[in-house]
Enzyme design. Structure first.
Site, short mmCIF file in Angstrom:
data_model
loop_
_atom_site.label_atom_id
_atom_site.label_comp_id
_atom_site.label_asym_id
_atom_site.label_seq_id
_atom_site.Cartn_x
_atom_site.Cartn_y
_atom_site.Cartn_z
CE LYS A 176 36.87 40.65 39.39
NZ LYS A 176 36.64 39.96 38.09
CG ASP B 297 37.62 34.71 40.20
OD1 ASP B 297 37.20 33.86 41.02
OD2 ASP B 297 38.61 34.52 39.48
#
Length: 318
Positions: free
Chosen positions: A186, A204
């Site tokens: 991420k 997320d």
């Protein structure tokens, strides 16, 4: 008798004619009603954004792959119109600041990170400076972000790795970034997409929640979500897609109580009705610039300010 009979026939004929005309009028009116309903959704979506349950049809469970791709891409196009100023909500001036800020954003808000990093980067502007820092001094600066001891270890560790392995420069490859302490896929995609212009999907918590609500995927693991959603869009759109979805999740499609009645993409959403559907009540749930409040960045892009967004206050203000 003949005249009366003739008059009765005339009345019956008129009655039949009137009923037939009414029936035809009703039948003719039905398509017009449907057409008007479709037209009604579009202006509501573009202007006020309020729709009713009747105007928000849910895509079928057995939606074909082609239909899913079309709906997903339409949602992204709509979001691009709603958030033409979408951007990463972490303040940064270079790749080093962005990778550190992204690591610090775990388990806290971007706002809190943005309020904290000015002090951190003023004292430690380069990887070399942070690598040589006293951990206790860094901990004190990072305390407001939560989990400050673990985060201190990560940012000092990644700074040392940058100095020792990459000559103090943040690498521009996924396989190199994920080797840095505290950096996962991420974080790596945030850095690649926003510091190097290389497409990536940022999965997320907001992204995970929304793509599942929209039935783009039923996957729950970030890497599987990334793969499933990535397959629906051209690679060139991945970075901005992430910004659009995350912006929408923070402003309208909240975790606990989505503002369904104020959502411009409600007609495309299978989860419409999970949140507040009353337009006036839903408006009160809107956050950041949609609700008339400051955003998360102290130094946001000019496009955001031009759109009516307001910068966040510095740490300790007000």
């Amino acid at each position: 008798m003949g005249e009366q009979g003739s008059g009765g026939e005339e009345k019956r004929a008129k009655a039949v004619k009137k009923a037939t005309a009414a029936a035809k009028g009703t039948a003719a009116a039905k398509p017009a009603v449907k057409k008007a309903a479709v037209k009604k959704v579009t202006p509501a979506k573009k202007s006020e954004g309020a729709v009713t349950a009747l105007e928000a049809p849910k895509p079928p469970r057995n939606e074909s792959r082609t239909a899913l791709v079309r709906r997903a891409r339409r949602i992204n196009r709509e979001l691009a119109e709603i958030y033409p100023y979408a951007h990463p909500e972490l303040d940064f001036e270079n790749p080093f600041q962005l990778v550190v800020a992204t690591v610090l954003s775990a388990q806290t808000t971007d706002l809190r990170v943005n309020q904290t990093t000015p002090g951190l980067f003023a004292k430690y502007p380069t990887p070399e400076d942070l690598a040589a820092a006293n951990p206790e001094d860094v901990e004190e600066i990072l305390r407001p972000t939560g989990f400050f001891r673990a985060k201190t270890k990560s940012v000092i560790g990644l700074s040392k790795a940058l100095v020792e392995q990459f000559d103090g420069e943040v690498p521009g490859r996924l396989e190199d970034l994920v080797k840095l302490p505290g950096v996962g896929r991420k974080t790596a995609f945030v850095v690649l997409g926003n510091a190097f212009g290389r497409p990536g999907i940022t999965v997320d918590t907001h992204f995970q929640r929304l793509v599942r609500r929209w039935r783009w995927t039923e996957a729950t693991e970030p890497d599987k979500i990334e793969a499933a959603v990535g397959a629906l869009f051209p690679k060139s759109e991945w970075t901005m897609l992430s910004h659009h979805v995350i912006f929408h999740g923070r402003r309208i499609c909240h975790a606990r109580k989505p503002a369904c009645g104020a959502c411009p993409i409600a007609p495309l959403c299978p989860a419409y009705g999970e949140g507040e559907t009353d337009p006036e009540k839903a408006k009160k749930l809107l956050k950041y610039e949609k609700g008339g409040f400051p955003g998360q960045r102290l130094n946001p892009p000019q496009a955001y300010l031009d759109a009516g967004g307001r910068p966040a206050p510095p740490l300790g203000a007000g």
